[in-house]
Design an enzyme around this catalytic site. Structure first.
Site, mmCIF file in Angstrom:
data_model
loop_
_atom_site.group_PDB
_atom_site.id
_atom_site.type_symbol
_atom_site.label_atom_id
_atom_site.label_comp_id
_atom_site.label_asym_id
_atom_site.label_seq_id
_atom_site.Cartn_x
_atom_site.Cartn_y
_atom_site.Cartn_z
ATOM 1 N N TYR A 18 0.747 -1.338 0.174
ATOM 2 C CA TYR A 18 0.027 -0.263 0.263
ATOM 3 C C TYR A 18 0.536 0.960 0.380
ATOM 4 O O TYR A 18 1.585 1.323 1.124
ATOM 5 C CB TYR A 18 -0.838 -0.113 0.944
ATOM 6 C CG TYR A 18 -2.231 1.047 1.504
ATOM 7 C CD1 TYR A 18 -3.628 0.622 1.180
ATOM 8 C CD2 TYR A 18 -1.477 1.935 1.579
ATOM 9 C CE1 TYR A 18 -3.963 1.222 1.309
ATOM 10 C CE2 TYR A 18 -2.905 3.703 2.106
ATOM 11 C CZ TYR A 18 -4.120 2.724 1.806
ATOM 12 O OH TYR A 18 -4.997 4.055 1.679
ATOM 13 N N SER A 19 1.235 2.153 -0.882
ATOM 14 C CA SER A 19 1.510 3.461 -1.184
ATOM 15 C C SER A 19 2.950 3.011 -1.303
ATOM 16 O O SER A 19 4.150 2.345 -1.975
ATOM 17 C CB SER A 19 1.329 4.245 -0.278
ATOM 18 O OG SER A 19 1.847 5.437 -0.467
ATOM 19 N N LEU A 20 3.644 3.815 -0.176
ATOM 20 C CA LEU A 20 5.251 3.360 0.023
ATOM 21 C C LEU A 20 5.109 1.186 0.818
ATOM 22 O O LEU A 20 6.571 1.034 0.347
ATOM 23 C CB LEU A 20 5.833 3.575 1.307
ATOM 24 C CG LEU A 20 7.092 3.115 2.545
ATOM 25 C CD1 LEU A 20 7.933 4.011 1.400
ATOM 26 C CD2 LEU A 20 7.437 4.876 3.671
ATOM 27 N N HIS A 60 -0.830 10.713 -3.623
ATOM 28 C CA HIS A 60 -1.864 10.674 -4.027
ATOM 29 C C HIS A 60 -2.614 12.033 -4.427
ATOM 30 O O HIS A 60 -3.850 11.354 -4.949
ATOM 31 C CB HIS A 60 -2.418 9.644 -3.523
ATOM 32 C CG HIS A 60 -1.272 8.239 -2.652
ATOM 33 N ND1 HIS A 60 -0.940 7.312 -3.436
ATOM 34 C CD2 HIS A 60 -0.966 7.964 -1.577
ATOM 35 C CE1 HIS A 60 0.207 6.894 -2.755
ATOM 36 N NE2 HIS A 60 -0.136 7.314 -1.855
#
Length: 332
Positions: free
Chosen positions: A113-115, A217
Site C-alpha cells: 500500500y503506497s510506500l 496521491h
C-alpha cells in the site's frame, strides 16, 4: 531498468487451495515503539532490525532503532518527518516479513500500500535493503526540498458521499485512497485541514489526520515528479522471489520501473479494488499484514466479509508475541 514480474496467477505455491497474501502498509501507519515486544523477545525480528540499522546507516546521527524506540508511543503524532518515518516503516515491514518467514509462513503474493509497494519489492528481492533505503532517503530529501506543507485525512464514510460534501471542494481536497466501502483518504493543502475537519465533524463523520507532512496521491506531489522518477530510474530492479500485486493499478505488477513507482506515489490508492480483483480470480484468500497497525487486514475483512481470515503480525495495542502466535496457529 524494469524487472519482469511473474504472470497473473503464477504463485510461489501453485498447489495450495488458499492463497496467502502478505500486506505491507504505507506512510501514516508509523508510531513510536512499533514492534517493541518482538524487538525485545524475538531473535529473528531483532536481528532483522539490526540488519536494517546497518543497511540504512545513521539518520542524522541516530540508528533507525533509536528513532523507533527512543520516544514514547504517546508522542507518535510527531513521527511525521519523511526522512525518519519512511525508512522506519521499511525496516519494520521487512523485519516482520523475516519473522513470519521464520515461522513457516510463506506468501503466494505480496501486496503493498503506497510506500508498502517499495517494502514489498524489497522483501521480494527486487531491491536490496541498501538500495531500498537509499531510494527512500533520496525521495525524502526531495519531498522536503520541493513540496509545500500538506495534510492527509482518513474518513470513515463512502468516498462518493465524502467527495460530494461542499467542505471538501472548499478545502481543495482530492481523493487519495479508497480502502473499503466505508473508508477513504483525502489529501489537501495544510491550510485547509482545520476547516475541513470541522466541516466533516459537523456531518457526523469519524475522521483522523494522518502523521504526514506532504500531499501524497494527489496533485500536490507534482513538483517532485522529476526528482522521484530520476531517483527510481537510477536503481536496478531484479526479478522478484514472490509475485507482486499493485494497489495503484489493482492488478498484478507486470513491470517494476520508475514510471510505476511514480504512479504509486502520485495516483490514488485503490486498495478496495485490488482486494476485489484478487477475489475475482476465484481462489480463496487469506491475508497477513506485515505492518505496524493491522489496518490493512481490517480493510480486507471490510471488503470481503467478516469471515475472511485476515490477521496482523502486530498492532499498536501491544502483545506482539500473542499476535504472531495467532498468525502462526492459523496460517501454518
Amino acid at each position: 531498468m524494469g524487472a519482469t514480474i511473474m504472470a497473473a496467477g503464477e504463485t510461489a505455491n501453485p498447489q495450495a487451495a488458499v492463497r496467502t497474501v502478505m500486506l505491507f502498509a504505507g506512510q501514516g501507519s508509523q508510531y513510536y515503539q512499533m514492534g517493541r515486544e518482538l524487538q525485545a523477545s524475538d531473535a529473528v525480528f531483532r536481528a532483522s532490525l539490526a540488519r536494517c540499522d546497518q543497511a540504512a546507516g545513521p539518520v542524522e546521527g541516530r540508528s533507525l532503532s533509536q528513532i523507533i524506540y527512543g520516544r514514547p508511543m504517546a508522542e507518535s503524532a510527531g513521527f511525521d518527518r519523511q526522512i525518519e518515518s519512511a525508512p522506519a516503516l521499511l525496516a519494520i515491514g521487512w523485519s516482520l516479513a523475516q519473522s513470519l518467514f521464520a515461522r513457516g509462513i510463506r506468501p503466494d503474493l505480496l501486496l503493498g500500500y503506497s510506500l508498502g509497494e517499495t517494502i514489498a519489492a524489497t522483501v521480494a528481492g527486487v531491491l536490496t535493503l541498501e538500495e531500498a533505503f537509499s531510494l527512500v532517503f533520496e525521495n525524502a530529501r526531495s519531498f522536503e526540498a520541493l513540496l509545500a506543507p500538506a495534510a492527509m485525512l482518513a474518513v470513515l464514510a463512502p468516498a462518493a458521499r465524502v467527495m460530494a460534501l461542499p467542505g471538501v471542494a472548499a478545502a481543495r481536497a482530492e481523493l487519495a485512497a479508497i480502502n473499503s466501502p466505508q473508508h477513504c483518504v483525502l489529501t489537501l493543502p495544510r491550510a485547509g485541514l482545520a476547516p475541513l475537519m470541522a466541516a466533516l465533524e459537523a456531518e457526523g463523520l469519524v475522521i483522523a489526520a494522518l502523521p504526514v507532512r506532504y500531499g501524497f496521491h494527489a496533485s500536490l506531489l507534482d513538483p517532485a515528479e522529476a526528482a522521484v522518477t530520476a531517483a527510481a530510474a537510477r536503481r536496478h530492479f531484479r526479478r522478484p522471489a514472490f509475485p507482486l500485486f499493485s494497489c495503484a493499478t489493482a492488478a498484478p505488477l507486470a513491470v517494476l520501473d520508475a514510471a510505476h513507482l511514480w504512479q504509486v506515489a502520485r495516483g490514488p490508492i485503490r486498495f478496495e479494488a485490488a482486494i476485489r480483483a484478487l477475489a475475482a480470480e476465484g481462489r480463496p484468500l487469506r491475508f497477513v499484514e506485515a505492518g505496524p497497525t493491522g489496518t490493512l487486514a481490517a480493510f480486507a475483512r471490510q471488503v470481503l466479509g467478516a469471515q475472511t481470515l485476515a490477521l496482523p503480525a502486530i498492532n499498536q495495542f501491544g502483545h506482539d508475541l500473542r499476535s504472531m502466535a495467532l498468525v502462526e496457529e492459523r496460517f501454518r
